[in-house]
Design an enzyme around this catalytic site. Structure first.
Site, PDB file in Angstrom:
ATOM      1  N   SER A  69       0.828  -1.213   0.000  1.00 13.95           N
ATOM      2  CA  SER A  69       0.000   0.000   0.000  1.00 13.95           C
ATOM      3  C   SER A  69       0.861   1.261   0.000  1.00 13.95           C
ATOM      4  O   SER A  69       2.013   1.254   0.450  1.00 13.95           O
ATOM      5  CB  SER A  69      -0.916   0.017   1.225  1.00 13.95           C
ATOM      6  OG  SER A  69      -1.758  -1.105   1.237  1.00 13.95           O
TER       7      SER A  69
HETATM    8  N1  SAM Z   1      -0.824  -4.734   3.990  1.00 10.61           N
HETATM    9  C1  SAM Z   1      -0.077  -5.007   2.808  1.00 10.61           C
HETATM   10  C2  SAM Z   1       1.313  -4.444   2.845  1.00 10.61           C
HETATM   11  O1  SAM Z   1       1.674  -3.766   3.812  1.00 10.61           O
HETATM   12  O2  SAM Z   1       2.062  -4.732   1.903  1.00 10.61           O
HETATM   13  C3  SAM Z   1      -0.782  -4.575   1.541  1.00 10.61           C
HETATM   14  C4  SAM Z   1      -1.826  -5.492   1.203  1.00 10.61           C
HETATM   15  S1  SAM Z   1      -2.471  -5.573  -0.415  1.00 10.61           S
HETATM   16  C5  SAM Z   1      -3.058  -3.949  -0.690  1.00 10.61           C
HETATM   17  C6  SAM Z   1      -3.931  -6.525   0.008  1.00 10.61           C
HETATM   18  C7  SAM Z   1      -3.625  -7.945   0.388  1.00 10.61           C
HETATM   19  O3  SAM Z   1      -4.841  -8.559   0.839  1.00 10.61           O
HETATM   20  C8  SAM Z   1      -3.126  -8.790  -0.770  1.00 10.61           C
HETATM   21  O4  SAM Z   1      -1.881  -9.345  -0.450  1.00 10.61           O
HETATM   22  C9  SAM Z   1      -4.205  -9.859  -0.924  1.00 10.61           C
HETATM   23  O5  SAM Z   1      -3.696 -11.108  -1.345  1.00 10.61           O
HETATM   24  C10 SAM Z   1      -4.762  -9.917   0.479  1.00 10.61           C
HETATM   25  N2  SAM Z   1      -6.106 -10.504   0.604  1.00 10.61           N
HETATM   26  C11 SAM Z   1      -7.193 -10.351  -0.191  1.00 10.61           C
HETATM   27  N3  SAM Z   1      -8.231 -11.056   0.308  1.00 10.61           N
HETATM   28  C12 SAM Z   1      -7.798 -11.665   1.437  1.00 10.61           C
HETATM   29  C13 SAM Z   1      -8.387 -12.526   2.407  1.00 10.61           C
HETATM   30  N4  SAM Z   1      -9.675 -12.930   2.334  1.00 10.61           N
HETATM   31  N5  SAM Z   1      -7.644 -12.953   3.435  1.00 10.61           N
HETATM   32  C14 SAM Z   1      -6.338 -12.592   3.542  1.00 10.61           C
HETATM   33  N6  SAM Z   1      -5.715 -11.780   2.665  1.00 10.61           N
HETATM   34  C15 SAM Z   1      -6.441 -11.323   1.625  1.00 10.61           C
END
Ligand code: SAM
Length: 225
Positions: A69
């Protein structure tokens, strides 16, 4: 007299200070959040070919077509949690692990769930190499992790179609859930505060844009290309 070697500032230290200045100018006021961003080396969480862009205030691509992000978003969401040292926090969407490191640096006890095993294992290894203790788990974060709760704060770093009910129910009374909710294209960031055993208050924190939250209380997997 004891002579200590002078601390050598690397170009990344200088860029990190520049990022903190940008975040301050954009309205981030929580000093514990700014101090954490001043310390966590974002260059360790971006792909090796992108370390030169680590301190741009922008989201960057990581594996599995996901993103680390934008620093402003990380700072804004962390500030919205109103954390103090020792609080229990659940993060949904570990991604690169950067947000988890920012939470841990503030002194939170962090559990972080990621649906992609590769991302989770890479995040686990960089977090532990930096000395952060984060419980990294693989699975569908939309159902939360009841065994580790209840939580003072829950942060969802992917966009949901609705507030995931299991997460709202895993907050302590007084706890805060920060979650982007809306369409696949645009979301509104909500802060959901559990005000009593069976009551929640929802606050609108403004428009944001995230990758989709996929899971039982999120979007269906069929929406991914
Ligand atoms: N917090 C992260 C960072 O600091 O790099 C950024 C995260 S990215 C914007 C969103 C993440 O949510 C992705 O890695 C995606 O695979 C994960 N995601 C989506 N749906 C999810 C779920 N149901 N459970 C866990 N992770 C999920």
């Amino acid at each position: 007299m004891t002579l200590r070697p002078a601390r050598i500032f690397t170009p990344f230290d200088v860029q990190r200070q520049g990022l903190v200045d940008v975040l301050r100018s954009r309205g981030i006021v929580d000093e514990s959040v700014l101090a954490s961003i001043h310390i966590v080396p974002r260059e360790m969480f971006v792909p090796p070919a992108m370390t030169g862009r680590a301190y741009e205030d922008s989201a960057l691509p990581i594996d599995n077509r996901q993103t680390i992000s934008q620093p402003y978003t990380v700072a804004f969401m962390t500030q919205a949690l109103r954390l103090t040292r020792g609080m229990k926090v659940l993060e949904i969407g570990t991604g690169s692990g950067y947000q988890a490191a920012v939470l841990a640096q503030i002194g939170a006890n962090v559990v972080s769930i990621e649906r992609h095993p590769l991302l989770s294992s890479k995040a686990r290894s960089v977090l532990s190499s930096l000395g952060y203790t984060v419980n990294c788990r693989v699975g569908d974060g939309t159902i939360g992790f009841r065994e580790g709760g209840p939580y003072d704060g829950i942060i969802v770093t992917a966009g949901a179609p609705d507030v995931p009910e299991p997460l709202a129910k895993q907050l302590v009374v007084g706890g805060r859930l920060v979650v982007p909710v809306g369409s696949l294209e645009n979301q509104t960031l909500y802060r959901v505060i559990r005000t009593a055993e069976d009551a929640w208050k929802v606050e609108d924190l403004g428009p944001f844009k995230f990758v989709p939250l996929i899971g039982r209380s999120g979007w269906d997997e069929s929406i991914t290309p």
